[in-house]
Design a protein around this motif. Sequence first.
Motif, short mmCIF file in Angstrom:
data_model
loop_
_atom_site.label_atom_id
_atom_site.label_comp_id
_atom_site.label_asym_id
_atom_site.label_seq_id
_atom_site.Cartn_x
_atom_site.Cartn_y
_atom_site.Cartn_z
N SER A 1 0.85 -1.20 0.00
CA SER A 1 0.00 0.00 0.00
C SER A 1 0.88 1.25 0.00
N SER A 2 2.03 1.14 0.66
CA SER A 2 2.95 2.26 0.67
C SER A 2 3.72 2.36 -0.65
N ASN A 3 4.25 1.24 -1.13
CA ASN A 3 5.03 1.25 -2.38
C ASN A 3 4.21 1.72 -3.58
N LEU A 4 2.93 1.39 -3.59
CA LEU A 4 2.12 1.71 -4.77
C LEU A 4 1.46 3.08 -4.70
N GLU A 5 1.81 3.86 -3.66
CA GLU A 5 1.32 5.24 -3.61
C GLU A 5 1.87 6.05 -4.77
N ARG A 6 3.04 5.61 -5.29
CA ARG A 6 3.72 6.40 -6.32
C ARG A 6 2.95 6.46 -7.64
N MET B 1 -8.16 13.41 -10.02
CA MET B 1 -7.27 12.80 -11.01
C MET B 1 -6.54 11.60 -10.41
N TYR B 2 -6.04 11.77 -9.16
CA TYR B 2 -5.38 10.65 -8.48
C TYR B 2 -6.33 9.45 -8.39
N ILE B 3 -7.52 9.74 -7.88
CA ILE B 3 -8.47 8.65 -7.60
C ILE B 3 -8.88 7.94 -8.90
N LYS B 4 -9.20 8.72 -9.93
CA LYS B 4 -9.66 8.11 -11.19
C LYS B 4 -8.51 7.34 -11.85
N THR B 5 -7.30 7.92 -11.79
CA THR B 5 -6.14 7.24 -12.39
C THR B 5 -5.91 5.90 -11.73
N ARG B 6 -5.89 5.89 -10.41
CA ARG B 6 -5.60 4.65 -9.68
C ARG B 6 -6.75 3.65 -9.82
N SER B 7 -7.98 4.15 -9.80
CA SER B 7 -9.12 3.24 -9.88
C SER B 7 -9.24 2.60 -11.25
N GLN B 8 -8.90 3.35 -12.29
CA GLN B 8 -8.95 2.79 -13.65
C GLN B 8 -7.67 2.04 -14.01
N GLY B 9 -6.57 2.40 -13.37
CA GLY B 9 -5.27 1.83 -13.74
C GLY B 9 -4.93 0.52 -13.06
N PHE B 10 -5.42 0.31 -11.83
CA PHE B 10 -5.13 -0.92 -11.10
C PHE B 10 -6.25 -1.94 -11.29
N GLY B 11 -5.87 -3.20 -11.29
CA GLY B 11 -6.86 -4.27 -11.34
C GLY B 11 -7.37 -4.62 -9.95
N THR B 12 -8.32 -5.53 -9.90
CA THR B 12 -9.03 -5.83 -8.65
C THR B 12 -8.11 -6.34 -7.54
N GLU B 13 -7.22 -7.28 -7.86
CA GLU B 13 -6.38 -7.86 -6.79
C GLU B 13 -5.43 -6.81 -6.22
N VAL B 14 -4.90 -5.96 -7.07
CA VAL B 14 -4.00 -4.91 -6.59
C VAL B 14 -4.77 -3.96 -5.67
N ILE C 1 -15.37 -0.45 4.11
CA ILE C 1 -14.71 -0.66 2.81
C ILE C 1 -14.64 0.67 2.04
N ARG C 2 -15.71 1.44 2.07
CA ARG C 2 -15.70 2.75 1.39
C ARG C 2 -14.65 3.67 2.01
N LYS C 3 -14.57 3.64 3.36
CA LYS C 3 -13.60 4.48 4.07
C LYS C 3 -12.16 4.10 3.70
N ILE C 4 -11.89 2.79 3.70
CA ILE C 4 -10.53 2.32 3.39
C ILE C 4 -10.17 2.71 1.95
N ALA C 5 -11.14 2.53 1.04
CA ALA C 5 -10.89 2.88 -0.35
C ALA C 5 -10.53 4.36 -0.48
N ALA C 6 -11.26 5.19 0.24
CA ALA C 6 -11.00 6.64 0.17
C ALA C 6 -9.60 6.96 0.70
N LEU C 7 -9.21 6.29 1.79
CA LEU C 7 -7.85 6.51 2.34
C LEU C 7 -6.78 6.12 1.33
N ALA C 8 -7.08 5.09 0.53
CA ALA C 8 -6.10 4.58 -0.43
C ALA C 8 -6.22 5.26 -1.79
N MET C 9 -7.04 6.33 -1.86
CA MET C 9 -7.28 7.04 -3.12
C MET C 9 -7.79 6.08 -4.20
N LEU C 10 -8.77 5.29 -3.81
CA LEU C 10 -9.39 4.37 -4.77
C LEU C 10 -10.89 4.53 -4.70
#
Lengths: 472, 93
Positions: A304-309, A328-341, B7-16
């Motif tokens: 979780s720390s390493n993939l903040e970048r 932008m951060y949220i959309k980039t990461r949500s669209q860029g990472f797959g489910t397991e990541v 789960i929503r809270k954790i996702a927000a913390l992780a910028m997801l």
Amino acid sequence: MLYKETLHKLIELTDNKEVTPKDIYDSLLRRIKQKDTDINAYVSVFEEFAPNDKTGILRNIPITIKDNMHIKGKKTTCSSKILENYTAIFDATVVEKLKNEGSVFIGKTNLDEFAMGSSTETSYFGTTRNPWDLTKIPGGSSGGSAAAVASGEAICALGSDTGGSIRQPAALCGVVGLKPTYGRVSRYGLVAFASSLDQIGPITKDVEDAAILMNIISGKDPKDSTSADVAVDDFTKYLNTDISGMKIGVYDKVLQDCSSDVGKSMEESIDIFRRLGCELTSVDLPNAKYAVSDYYIIAPAEASSNLERYDGVKYGFRADNYENLKDMYIKTRSQGFGTEVKRRIMLGTYVLSSGYYDAYYLKAQKLRGLIKQDFDRAFEQFDVIIAPTTPTEAFGIGEKANNPLQMYLSDIFTIPASLAAIPAISIPNGISKNSLPLGLQIMANVFREDNIFKCASAYEKEFNIIKNLPLD
Amino acid sequence: MINEDDIRKIAALAMLEIEQDDIGKFTQQFGEILDYMKEIDNLDLSGQEAAFHITKLNNVFREDKTKESLDNETALSNAPESMEGAFKVPRVI
């Protein structure tokens, strides 16, 4: 048919001027064209033979690299959408070392996205299939490297291992895979997943090839402060030695969790080592049974720390439509990472979050110390410890894809060595009744790869399945 | 037990952002994983030190000397957007 050969055989053939490196390269390219549509071991293949003018032991013989290590000027995708178009701007230290020994590279292999998985199914570029049976997974996360070596799409390869990602796919594809001691090999230029666990190591057709590659890639690197300042041996001198009198601990408690095939192959291993004159005794590692829980707290926390970048700023994918920087951060990461990541980043975020840190992360670090002590104690008595690499043969594609916990548990025998930072190899150990390969794991104390090579080489001479590899 | 709000809270913390359809699935899977981890709850670890550095490595220092480094153009070569030798991001203020 050069693609079928081992690295050491090809070095010999090249030295005798019986073949040229270009012949080997062309043979591999043809094999890849013929097989990779089905197996999907490669993310990228370099069509052009680019000779290396360095004179070293590798003599321009092509090596295959897992696609989470950098080769300057080539893509490093980590099998993720977020790095789909990333071009490496420097060489990983292991790549530089291979180049200095005269290697060329033929391509980069598929992995679970960011090396997070045990089946190569989480790759953005589709799953790799097991060359022994295309309906089965090849293991993971170095599934592409293991499948490529087993099917003759690679002479030998590098993988990376965080909780079993070299050993488990090597076992399930019937090849040799070594995770060195933590710190033995520099990780500079390996994309980080869990930094207290990640190690690079060889995946090869036999033990000798693993020793040759280890001789090249090992050693202290000023660019990786965690690399160890420990003298690098010539590991090939431990091949073909007499191992009588060697003390082997058998971690047999785990056999109750194994398939009957795996149990039977372990019984046969014990007989083989006895025949070789070793002393075998049962060993208990009382805390190793908690290793999966421990690992799935520590590794996701670090991830979780390493993939903040990956934020859509410095490199990689950036989402198209967003309202502001945070969006932008949220959309980039949500669209860029797959489910397991995403699942692992969130698991890591959770165990590190305030109120849960002591209950999970701190506790896991203490438990890691206990697991390490179990091994320390055992190695006062034993030269090596053996166990199966996996509880079962390769499972079906899709079988565990929707059940993360079951997937995590498939690494139950490889994780303890990762947490203890000790070296461990998986070597082929027979074939199940469904005609799938099984692996034997040999673990040794930190920086005692010598014992692993002695043991693995002697065993391989007595018993191997190299003739059964799906190379036709 | 972990719930959908967690789960929503954790996702927000992780910028997801997790799609509404997946929230239930994630909640269930997290529940199963954390449930399995309960096996370590009763371990007595009170006298045990945390193994933050498993190889007991100490600080590694190097001389504070300037060395050759990436040039600006190379450093920016993988950036989604750059301008005048810098990474370009959406306006913040």
